[in-house]
Design a protein around this motif. Sequence first.
Motif, PDB file in Angstrom:
ATOM      1  N   ALA A  12      -2.385   7.506  -3.329  1.00 38.30           N
ATOM      2  CA  ALA A  12      -3.554   7.687  -2.466  1.00 38.30           C
ATOM      3  C   ALA A  12      -4.829   7.534  -3.271  1.00 38.30           C
ATOM      4  N   GLY A  13      -5.833   6.909  -2.646  1.00 41.42           N
ATOM      5  CA  GLY A  13      -7.134   6.772  -3.296  1.00 41.42           C
ATOM      6  C   GLY A  13      -7.196   5.716  -4.371  1.00 41.42           C
ATOM      7  N   VAL A  14      -6.170   4.856  -4.465  1.00 44.60           N
ATOM      8  CA  VAL A  14      -6.147   3.846  -5.526  1.00 44.60           C
ATOM      9  C   VAL A  14      -7.208   2.776  -5.275  1.00 44.60           C
ATOM     10  N   GLN A  15      -7.769   2.262  -6.358  1.00 47.45           N
ATOM     11  CA  GLN A  15      -8.637   1.093  -6.288  1.00 47.45           C
ATOM     12  C   GLN A  15      -7.882  -0.077  -6.887  1.00 47.45           C
ATOM     13  N   PRO A  67       0.799  -1.234   0.000  1.00 46.91           N
ATOM     14  CA  PRO A  67       0.000   0.000   0.000  1.00 46.91           C
ATOM     15  C   PRO A  67       0.829   1.281   0.000  1.00 46.91           C
ATOM     16  N   SER A  68       1.976   1.273   0.677  1.00 48.73           N
ATOM     17  CA  SER A  68       2.806   2.485   0.721  1.00 48.73           C
ATOM     18  C   SER A  68       3.461   2.769  -0.623  1.00 48.73           C
ATOM     19  N   ASN A  69       3.436   1.808  -1.532  1.00 51.48           N
ATOM     20  CA  ASN A  69       3.980   2.005  -2.874  1.00 51.48           C
ATOM     21  C   ASN A  69       2.890   2.307  -3.898  1.00 51.48           C
ATOM     22  N   PRO A 127      -6.822   6.740  -9.392  1.00 54.72           N
ATOM     23  CA  PRO A 127      -5.923   5.765 -10.026  1.00 54.72           C
ATOM     24  C   PRO A 127      -6.380   4.333  -9.774  1.00 54.72           C
ATOM     25  N   VAL A 128      -5.894   3.420 -10.590  1.00 54.93           N
ATOM     26  CA  VAL A 128      -6.309   2.033 -10.461  1.00 54.93           C
ATOM     27  C   VAL A 128      -5.096   1.116 -10.600  1.00 54.93           C
TER      28      VAL A 128
END
Length: 324
Positions: free
Chosen positions: A175-178, A170-172, A251-252
Amino acid sequence: KVVTIAKSKKFRDHHGKVVLEGPRLIKDALEAGAVLQSLFFSTVGHLKELPEAKLKRANLVKVKFEDIKSWSDLVTPQGLIGIFSKPDHAKMSYPAAQLTSSLPLLLICDNIRDPGNLGTILRSAAGAGCEKVLLTKGCVDPWEPKVLRAGMGAHFRLPIVANLDWESVPSNLPAGVQVCVADNKDPGAQAETASVSRGAGGAASAPGNPKAPVKSKPKAAPEREDEEGAVGVCVPELAAQYYYENWTQTPVAVVIGGETHGLSPDALHLAASTGGKRLVIPVVSGVDSLNSAIAAGIVLFEGKRQLLRRHEQEDERQKFPVVG
């Protein structure tokens, strides 16, 4: 001897060196800012194919072609072998054309162990304009010679972050990614799930009518059994849809599962935590699920198509705003 040892993963990890072979791959690496330590060449003419300024600090060693042939993995060696410091994605200078074509689309490889598949996947990711590729622990080393050959320079066109545990994924991610997953279960026939092969790893296997609607709501899945038959951790059941239906909120990120075991529970939990979906590639009934590299190419280029279409629609709205 140095070249032979440098092809060992243990050596690469311990000494921070990689071996690249052939003028194209070496040139791509030099132009991206990779640091060349030693270059073995059989004829001076081979050096003319490389940027001269990038060779000044390297140790240049002329050797017999027979020596290069004995060191090479290639059927037809190209007369150039370079030993580089292991590239750091954060210090690379990627091609301008790649950067301007980059999309808010990321790829996560989950246990991709076949070198040819991983190299092909990286090449597809670069071609689709992915922003970044993350490789979890369990994936084959991206700097293995077979991966490099199949990647055709992709290693020096986009950031590749390797050997990640799932806690650090997650840290890579932005923000807000699905996070969506390309799985190989048939969402239209849950009762037949157990009979669907997991061998394709990346692809969804949805036999039957590809036009039939997919209606699968998220719910708690039963506990999975591990290879010894013991009941493992409970994994979430994701909402499923066909890959060609809209899924590209920005972003996705897309997870492609490994060839043998498919998606890991960690991948499914990450997708569920971001509101992600399971993307299904329909195949004809009776056909085994797709190779992970093929699945990655299909899903990534569909993601690219959807994102570009979305950008076009947003541009149109800005040019011709709705009044009233």
